[in-house]
Design an enzyme around this catalytic site. Sequence first.
Site, PDB file in Angstrom:
ATOM      1  N   TRP A 102    -116.707 -67.936  66.516  1.00  0.00           N
ATOM      2  CA  TRP A 102    -117.338 -68.080  65.197  1.00  0.00           C
ATOM      3  C   TRP A 102    -118.133 -69.373  65.099  1.00  0.00           C
ATOM      4  O   TRP A 102    -119.269 -69.377  64.607  1.00  0.00           O
ATOM      5  CB  TRP A 102    -116.308 -67.965  64.080  1.00  0.00           C
ATOM      6  CG  TRP A 102    -115.920 -66.529  63.871  1.00  0.00           C
ATOM      7  CD1 TRP A 102    -114.722 -65.947  64.116  1.00  0.00           C
ATOM      8  CD2 TRP A 102    -116.790 -65.467  63.426  1.00  0.00           C
ATOM      9  NE1 TRP A 102    -114.770 -64.599  63.857  1.00  0.00           N
ATOM     10  CE2 TRP A 102    -116.031 -64.279  63.428  1.00  0.00           C
ATOM     11  CE3 TRP A 102    -118.119 -65.405  63.037  1.00  0.00           C
ATOM     12  CZ2 TRP A 102    -116.548 -63.038  63.048  1.00  0.00           C
ATOM     13  CZ3 TRP A 102    -118.659 -64.172  62.656  1.00  0.00           C
ATOM     14  CH2 TRP A 102    -117.872 -63.016  62.663  1.00  0.00           C
ATOM     15  N   ASP A 178    -115.467 -73.877  58.053  1.00  0.00           N
ATOM     16  CA  ASP A 178    -115.383 -72.429  57.848  1.00  0.00           C
ATOM     17  C   ASP A 178    -113.892 -72.070  57.836  1.00  0.00           C
ATOM     18  O   ASP A 178    -113.257 -71.998  58.887  1.00  0.00           O
ATOM     19  CB  ASP A 178    -116.110 -71.711  59.001  1.00  0.00           C
ATOM     20  CG  ASP A 178    -115.985 -70.192  58.901  1.00  0.00           C
ATOM     21  OD1 ASP A 178    -115.285 -69.707  57.986  1.00  0.00           O
ATOM     22  OD2 ASP A 178    -116.587 -69.497  59.746  1.00  0.00           O
ATOM     23  N   LYS A 202    -109.999 -61.795  53.820  1.00  0.00           N
ATOM     24  CA  LYS A 202    -108.767 -61.997  54.585  1.00  0.00           C
ATOM     25  C   LYS A 202    -107.684 -62.516  53.642  1.00  0.00           C
ATOM     26  O   LYS A 202    -106.729 -61.813  53.336  1.00  0.00           O
ATOM     27  CB  LYS A 202    -109.006 -62.949  55.746  1.00  0.00           C
ATOM     28  CG  LYS A 202    -110.119 -62.424  56.686  1.00  0.00           C
ATOM     29  CD  LYS A 202    -110.686 -63.510  57.532  1.00  0.00           C
ATOM     30  CE  LYS A 202    -112.034 -63.174  58.121  1.00  0.00           C
ATOM     31  NZ  LYS A 202    -112.109 -61.963  58.909  1.00  0.00           N
TER      32      LYS A 202
END
Length: 366
Positions: A102, A178, A202
């Site tokens: 990511w 993040d 999530k």
Amino acid sequence: MTRVWNFSAGPGALPESVLRRAAVDMLDWQGCGMGVMEMSHRGKEYMSIHAQALADVRELLAVPDNYKVLFMQGGAIGENAIIPLNLIGRGDGADYVVTGSWSKKSEKEARKYGKTRIVANTESEAGFTTVPALADWQLSDNPAYVFTCPNETVVGVEYPFEPDLAQVGQGDVPVVADLSSSILSRPIDVSKYGLIFAGAQKNIGPAGVTLVIVREDLIGHALDICPSAFDYKTVADNDSMYNTPPTYPIYISGLVFQWLKAQGGLAAIERMNVAKAELLYRCIDGSALYENRVDKACRSRMNVPFFLKDEALNDAFLAGAKEADLVQIKGHKSVGGMRASIYNAMPLAGVQALVDYMVEFERSRG
Ligand code: PMP
């Protein structure tokens, strides 16, 4: 109706009580004769939902007064562009710490908008398995920000520390984090960050809303090419209603925030998350069949990748798991193997069910 144990990396399982509440409210929210999806975002009913959700997430994360909390759209991948569009003009390019797929992707996207430097990169032949110590980040002289991904969802690597740049004499440089897959899983010190962002799907709520927590002095520096709807100043000045916000995802997120408060807040949820992760890693470490390849100190509490040492057993493992109502445990295609994501909404009983299955699977092949 059978609810399965859902180990999806995201969109992930939501607390059952939240879904039940939403079902009750579906046609008529609190006697107003409308469902939340049908309300004007300017009406008093939705405005109260919006304000309460913002207040609750501020309270849960103990967000200091000099930070704005924004609800945006475009997901975390959208923020990979929105962040440089808003911040990169403040300094001489931006520094990126790459600890997984990511953050690697985030750096690539940011290059479109300014100069980027990878100041630490842990990729090796074994993939990503560790987090570099702060002292090893080769920070540049005047970066606009340092980008981090403290929990890498795909590879299951989590920072064992908060990235506090004051410890390396660079306290003035804003840290961007993040936290898509670890937000609300434990208390954090928001004041250590310049900007935190997270896609919702999530630990927050349904896909469609992105949470951004940004220090006020970082707002108002957008490049001219930044779309108005993605300029933090426009969004903040309009209380996240410059354009129509994703009202239903925000409403469900608000129910999740209330659920978290009822669990005892983030300190309590952290204790549960530690217990869940310990149970699963103990099973993996104690077995001859399963293995996790991440440095022990950097193992993610939320995303637990593991491999069967005999990969020929993968299909049988997954088929048996499905029969036991344990779903979405196939690893990310770039990594292979298995991955169990055990976000806040996964109770200890679900992890216990997975561990019981893993032990029995290994015994039956033994
Ligand atoms: N960053 C991280 C750490 C993620 O886990 C994800 C989604 N799995 C993303 C970014 C991308 O999020 P989105 O799909 O919401 O853009």
